[in-house]
Design an enzyme around this catalytic site. Structure first.
Site, mmCIF file in Angstrom:
data_model
loop_
_atom_site.group_PDB
_atom_site.id
_atom_site.type_symbol
_atom_site.label_atom_id
_atom_site.label_comp_id
_atom_site.label_asym_id
_atom_site.label_seq_id
_atom_site.Cartn_x
_atom_site.Cartn_y
_atom_site.Cartn_z
ATOM 1 N N CYS A 2 41.786 52.506 38.053
ATOM 2 C CA CYS A 2 41.096 53.780 38.122
ATOM 3 C C CYS A 2 39.647 53.642 37.662
ATOM 4 O O CYS A 2 39.321 52.803 36.833
ATOM 5 C CB CYS A 2 41.779 54.786 37.220
ATOM 6 S SG CYS A 2 43.538 54.876 37.471
ATOM 7 N N ARG A 27 37.528 48.246 42.677
ATOM 8 C CA ARG A 27 38.555 48.129 41.651
ATOM 9 C C ARG A 27 39.947 48.437 42.210
ATOM 10 O O ARG A 27 40.943 48.108 41.586
ATOM 11 C CB ARG A 27 38.250 49.105 40.512
ATOM 12 C CG ARG A 27 36.939 48.831 39.818
ATOM 13 C CD ARG A 27 36.588 49.939 38.873
ATOM 14 N NE ARG A 27 37.544 50.048 37.802
ATOM 15 C CZ ARG A 27 37.438 49.434 36.636
ATOM 16 N NH1 ARG A 27 36.399 48.666 36.399
ATOM 17 N NH2 ARG A 27 38.337 49.586 35.700
ATOM 18 N N TRP A 81 44.333 54.998 40.780
ATOM 19 C CA TRP A 81 45.294 53.999 41.260
ATOM 20 C C TRP A 81 46.629 54.451 40.699
ATOM 21 O O TRP A 81 46.834 54.439 39.486
ATOM 22 C CB TRP A 81 44.886 52.635 40.726
ATOM 23 C CG TRP A 81 45.663 51.476 41.264
ATOM 24 C CD1 TRP A 81 45.507 50.886 42.488
ATOM 25 C CD2 TRP A 81 46.682 50.743 40.581
ATOM 26 N NE1 TRP A 81 46.389 49.831 42.603
ATOM 27 C CE2 TRP A 81 47.117 49.728 41.448
ATOM 28 C CE3 TRP A 81 47.268 50.841 39.330
ATOM 29 C CZ2 TRP A 81 48.108 48.825 41.099
ATOM 30 C CZ3 TRP A 81 48.262 49.939 38.992
ATOM 31 C CH2 TRP A 81 48.672 48.947 39.867
ATOM 32 N N ASN A 107 41.591 57.405 32.481
ATOM 33 C CA ASN A 107 42.158 56.091 32.802
ATOM 34 C C ASN A 107 43.078 55.699 31.666
ATOM 35 O O ASN A 107 42.783 56.005 30.513
ATOM 36 C CB ASN A 107 41.061 55.020 32.888
ATOM 37 C CG ASN A 107 40.185 55.175 34.106
ATOM 38 O OD1 ASN A 107 40.453 56.003 34.967
ATOM 39 N ND2 ASN A 107 39.129 54.389 34.177
ATOM 40 N N GLY A 108 44.141 54.981 31.979
ATOM 41 C CA GLY A 108 45.054 54.539 30.922
ATOM 42 C C GLY A 108 46.397 55.225 31.091
ATOM 43 O O GLY A 108 46.697 55.791 32.147
ATOM 44 N N GLU A 488 47.165 28.756 42.940
ATOM 45 C CA GLU A 488 46.049 29.673 43.193
ATOM 46 C C GLU A 488 45.836 29.861 44.704
ATOM 47 O O GLU A 488 45.571 30.970 45.167
ATOM 48 C CB GLU A 488 44.779 29.139 42.514
ATOM 49 C CG GLU A 488 43.466 29.841 42.868
ATOM 50 C CD GLU A 488 43.433 31.335 42.540
ATOM 51 O OE1 GLU A 488 44.351 31.848 41.869
ATOM 52 O OE2 GLU A 488 42.475 31.996 42.978
ATOM 53 N N LYS A 492 45.981 33.453 46.593
ATOM 54 C CA LYS A 492 44.885 33.997 47.398
ATOM 55 C C LYS A 492 45.404 34.428 48.762
ATOM 56 O O LYS A 492 45.076 35.486 49.273
ATOM 57 C CB LYS A 492 43.838 32.895 47.542
ATOM 58 C CG LYS A 492 42.415 33.218 47.388
ATOM 59 C CD LYS A 492 41.863 33.729 46.104
ATOM 60 C CE LYS A 492 42.709 34.506 45.198
ATOM 61 N NZ LYS A 492 42.276 34.668 43.835
ATOM 62 N N GLU A 495 47.764 37.656 48.545
ATOM 63 C CA GLU A 495 47.180 38.949 48.186
ATOM 64 C C GLU A 495 46.289 39.532 49.266
ATOM 65 O O GLU A 495 46.218 40.743 49.406
ATOM 66 C CB GLU A 495 46.478 38.901 46.825
ATOM 67 C CG GLU A 495 45.248 38.047 46.753
ATOM 68 C CD GLU A 495 44.677 37.972 45.337
ATOM 69 O OE1 GLU A 495 44.810 38.937 44.577
ATOM 70 O OE2 GLU A 495 44.077 36.946 45.006
ATOM 71 N N HIS A 511 64.047 20.415 45.107
ATOM 72 C CA HIS A 511 65.026 21.079 44.235
ATOM 73 C C HIS A 511 65.368 22.487 44.723
ATOM 74 O O HIS A 511 65.787 23.318 43.941
ATOM 75 C CB HIS A 511 64.500 21.113 42.795
ATOM 76 C CG HIS A 511 64.311 19.744 42.223
ATOM 77 N ND1 HIS A 511 65.355 18.968 41.780
ATOM 78 C CD2 HIS A 511 63.197 18.986 42.085
ATOM 79 C CE1 HIS A 511 64.889 17.802 41.356
ATOM 80 N NE2 HIS A 511 63.582 17.793 41.538
ATOM 81 N N LYS A 610 41.301 45.672 40.870
ATOM 82 C CA LYS A 610 40.468 44.565 40.412
ATOM 83 C C LYS A 610 40.742 44.237 38.962
ATOM 84 O O LYS A 610 40.760 43.081 38.558
ATOM 85 C CB LYS A 610 38.988 44.919 40.611
ATOM 86 C CG LYS A 610 38.015 43.844 40.139
ATOM 87 C CD LYS A 610 38.132 42.596 40.973
ATOM 88 C CE LYS A 610 37.252 41.464 40.505
ATOM 89 N NZ LYS A 610 37.714 40.165 41.018
HETATM 90 C C1 F6R Z 1 43.732 37.501 41.856
HETATM 91 C C2 F6R Z 1 43.161 38.287 40.793
HETATM 92 C C3 F6R Z 1 44.016 38.641 39.625
HETATM 93 C C4 F6R Z 1 43.223 38.490 38.320
HETATM 94 C C5 F6R Z 1 44.043 38.985 37.128
HETATM 95 C C6 F6R Z 1 43.322 38.761 35.809
HETATM 96 O O1 F6R Z 1 42.784 37.241 42.848
HETATM 97 O O2 F6R Z 1 42.027 38.681 40.839
HETATM 98 O O3 F6R Z 1 45.177 37.871 39.588
HETATM 99 O O4 F6R Z 1 42.870 37.153 38.161
HETATM 100 O O5 F6R Z 1 44.307 40.354 37.277
HETATM 101 O O6 F6R Z 1 42.093 39.406 35.793
HETATM 102 P P1 F6R Z 1 40.987 39.037 34.740
HETATM 103 O O7 F6R Z 1 40.539 37.646 35.025
HETATM 104 O O8 F6R Z 1 39.894 40.036 34.953
HETATM 105 O O9 F6R Z 1 41.617 39.130 33.391
#
Ligand code: F6R
Length: 615
Positions: A2, A27, A81, A107-108, A488, A492, A495, A511, A610
């Site tokens: 949010c 975000r 959100w 927010n929260g 990773e 990517k 998502e 396994h 985000k």
């Molecule tokens: C994936 C992604 C998330 C963040 C995770 C941690 O592309 O962006 O998995 O890496 O939410 O976020 P930060 O690094 O801001 O603590």
């Protein structure tokens, strides 16, 4: 997650609030709204939509046509959100109090909202939403006796949970009250006008002078200035900081998506991450923000890395750095798990909290738990002045520049490099020789070129990606340094393209997961020329034998892999500890072009935020 924005001053609040909401779109959100005070009739006017900012803009044009919009000089807005309740109009913020004179954005999570709601219903309050946030509007009305600041403070004393909040009232036509606990709030300080936002990206277009609220701070914001106190009404002083982001940095700069721009920014981001930090002659690194002398480094006997998501995978790369470069036992913890176990933290443990945003709720709580147990805690953050950066007070900034795309890219490669620099500093204070240190530092100086070399192959990677865009499942395999990089790569892809992708240690394939392989399931074999490569090359053959198409990410000149791969993406040769950087750039481009071919909304994938500021 949010986003909150509020404006008070001489200008039109509608435009400023809408553009602030637009800047926070990255975000992730699913509904949006604003509340404005019409100076002609002194009433709060609210517009909300289930949808995106352009939908809100259209609704505003209809419901607040000129001259109404021009008469609003104070207002608040929100992108939501969904957590409690679906992304409907009635659940969207702002929420109004019963008498319609108070509007809040939040927010929260208010954890005790149910008993509070029951009590308020008993007193005749009616709820129009399923949200936890709406209780705040009614509580503030209940506490109000002519002093808005005090009413907000009293209401917040009753709630358990987390909040970033902004409140306006028709009885106070030039006041916004804002407060925070666990959810960031920043104040943008202008001349004769002020802004409040949950994210500095919504502020930097207007001012680079920013004050961050601390937990349980409450601020009264007027055109003339800001006054901050504790919830108990004790005045507090918070530092005025200058944010070094330029407004232009928040634009797409000719790229189709922020993600593509940020992938291409990596050579520059990496150059910024290492600038002034490599001491080539001494074969070590200088990270002044950690505020540690060689003797302090030498005293540390164990490293614990806490992080989430992509930052967690960078932390896993960090484990290899600390163990192989600094001979330091290292654990990597999912921050969400760390806070609920009883982590064993000894006096000489050093906890590294790795977070791009510095606002991830679980990582913040890991920091707090580690501090309670007396650990030495360092923040590895990108966002300057973020909660983790401030609460740790010591650490290393990535200097990667703003990362807008929800999918993290340049933060990962800079985290890998910052963790390597830190491992070298630890290593040199322990057993690493100057000669070894000099070789490592010389390697680091070349890291921007490694990313550049992969970016030059963008066209080839796009062609490979487009071949596999119809896949529904995909595996990424790697070992050693390439194991977290495989995880990773899979993250990517899943998502942004919604392809089901799994990252596996290459040895684990046999396994269980090998049962899933067939001609419809491509495998990305992460096999640059680093320790463990030949064993993963064997695993490529096993995949081939099950008819899976194999895409290899391999080092230039390594022709041996050609016979076992359907497609090959080449990365430049480099020392093992730096190989995650060129390889991840290749993975990012692969995921990006697959998602683009599938027509996905790359910068704001469905259901994702985000910065995950709730548990
Ligand atoms: C994936 C992604 C998330 C963040 C995770 C941690 O592309 O962006 O998995 O890496 O939410 O976020 P930060 O690094 O801001 O603590």
């Amino acid at each position: 997650m949010c986003g909150i924005i509020g404006y008070v001053g001489p200008l039109g609040a509608v435009g400023i609030v809408l553009s602030g909401l637009q800047r926070m779109e990255y975000r992730g959100y699913d509904s949006a709204g604003l509340a404005m005070l019409d100076s002609a009739d002194g009433a709060l006017k609210r517009v909300r939509v289930s949808g995106k900012i352009p939908d809100l803009q259209r609704a505003v044009e209809q419901e607040l046509p000129e001259p109404v919009a021009g008469r609003c000089h104070i207002g608040i807005g929100h992108t939501r959100w969904a957590t409690h309740g679906a992304p409907t109009v009635s659940n969207a913020h702002p929420h109004l109090s019963r008498n319609g004179r108070i509007a809040i954005v939040h927010n929260g999570i208010i954890e005790n909202y149910l008993p509070l709601k029951q009590r308020l219903i008993g007193k005749g309050y009616r709820f129009e939403s399923e949200t936890d946030s709406e209780v705040l509007a009614h509580l503030i009305e209940e506490c109000y006796d002519g002093d808005l600041h005090r009413a907000v403070a009293m209401a917040l004393e009753m709630v358990e949970g987390t909040y970033g909040i902004a409140v306006v009232s028709s009885q106070h036509p030039d006041v916004i009250v804002a407060a925070r606990k666990g959810s960031p709030i920043a104040l943008g300080v202008g001349n004769g006008e002020n802004i409040v936002a949950s994210d500095v990206s919504a502020i930097v277009n207007y001012t680079t002078r920013v004050i961050y609220l601390d937990d349980e701070d409450i601020a009264t914001i007027t055109p003339a200035g800001v006054q901050i106190s504790s919830l108990k009404n004790v005045p507090v002083n918070r530092e005025l900081r200058h944010v070094d982001w330029q407004p232009g940095e928040l634009e797409k700069g000719g790229f189709e998506h922020f993600m593509l721009k940020e992938i291409h920014e990596q050579p520059e981001a990496l150059a910024n991450a290492i600038r002034g930090r490599l001491l080539e002659k001494d074969g070590t690194t200088r990270l002044s923000g950690v505020q540690m002398e060689p003797a302090d480094y030498a005293r540390v006997s164990r490293i614990i890395i806490a992080a989430c998501g992509t930052s967690y995978f960078a932390g896993m790369v960090g484990k290899y750095h600390f163990e192989s470069l600094a001979d330091l036992p290292t654990e990597v913890e999912q921050a969400a798990e760390f806070r609920y176990r009883n982590p064993i933290i000894e006096r000489d443990s050093c906890l590294l909290a790795v977070s791009q945003s510095g606002e991830t709720a679980d990582t913040i709580e890991a920091v707090r738990e580690a501090r309670r147990k007396g650990a030495n805690v360092l923040g590895i953050c990108n966002v300057v002045g973020s909660t983790i950066a401030r609460e740790t007070g010591r650490g290393v900034y990535l200097h990667a520049g703003p990362e807008i795309s929800v999918a993290s890219t340049k933060a990962f490669s800079c985290q890998v490099v910052v963790l390597a620099m830190l491992a070298i500093a630890f290593g040199r204070a322990r057993r690493m020789s100057a000669g070894v240190g000099r070789d490592l530092v010389a390697g680091l100086a070349r890291v921007p070129q490694l990313a550049e070399a992969v970016l030059r192959q963008t066209d080839h990677i796009r062609q490979v990606a487009e071949k596999y865009a119809d896949a529904e499942h995909c595996f990424y395999l790697g070992r050693g340094y390439m194991y977290p990089v495989a995880l990773e790569g899979a993250l990517k892809l899943k998502e942004i393209s919604y392809i089901h992708a799994e990252g596996y240690h290459a040895a684990e394939l046999k396994h269980g997961p090998i049962a899933l392989l067939d001609e419809t399931v491509p495998v990305v074999a992460v096999v640059p020329d680093v320790h463990g490569r030949s064993k993963t090359v064997n695993n490529m053959q096993e995949c081939r034998a099950r008819k899976s198409p194999v895409i290899a990410i391999a080092t230039e000149g390594d022709d041996e892999v050609d016979q076992f791969a359907d497609d090959i993406i080449r990365v430049p040769p480099c020392p093992d500890f730096l190989a995650p950087v060129p390889v991840v750039v290749a993975e990012q481009l692969l995921a990006y072009y697959i998602a683009r071919k599938r027509g996905c909304p790359i910068d704001q994938p469905r259901n994702l935020a985000k910065s995950v500021t709730v548990e």
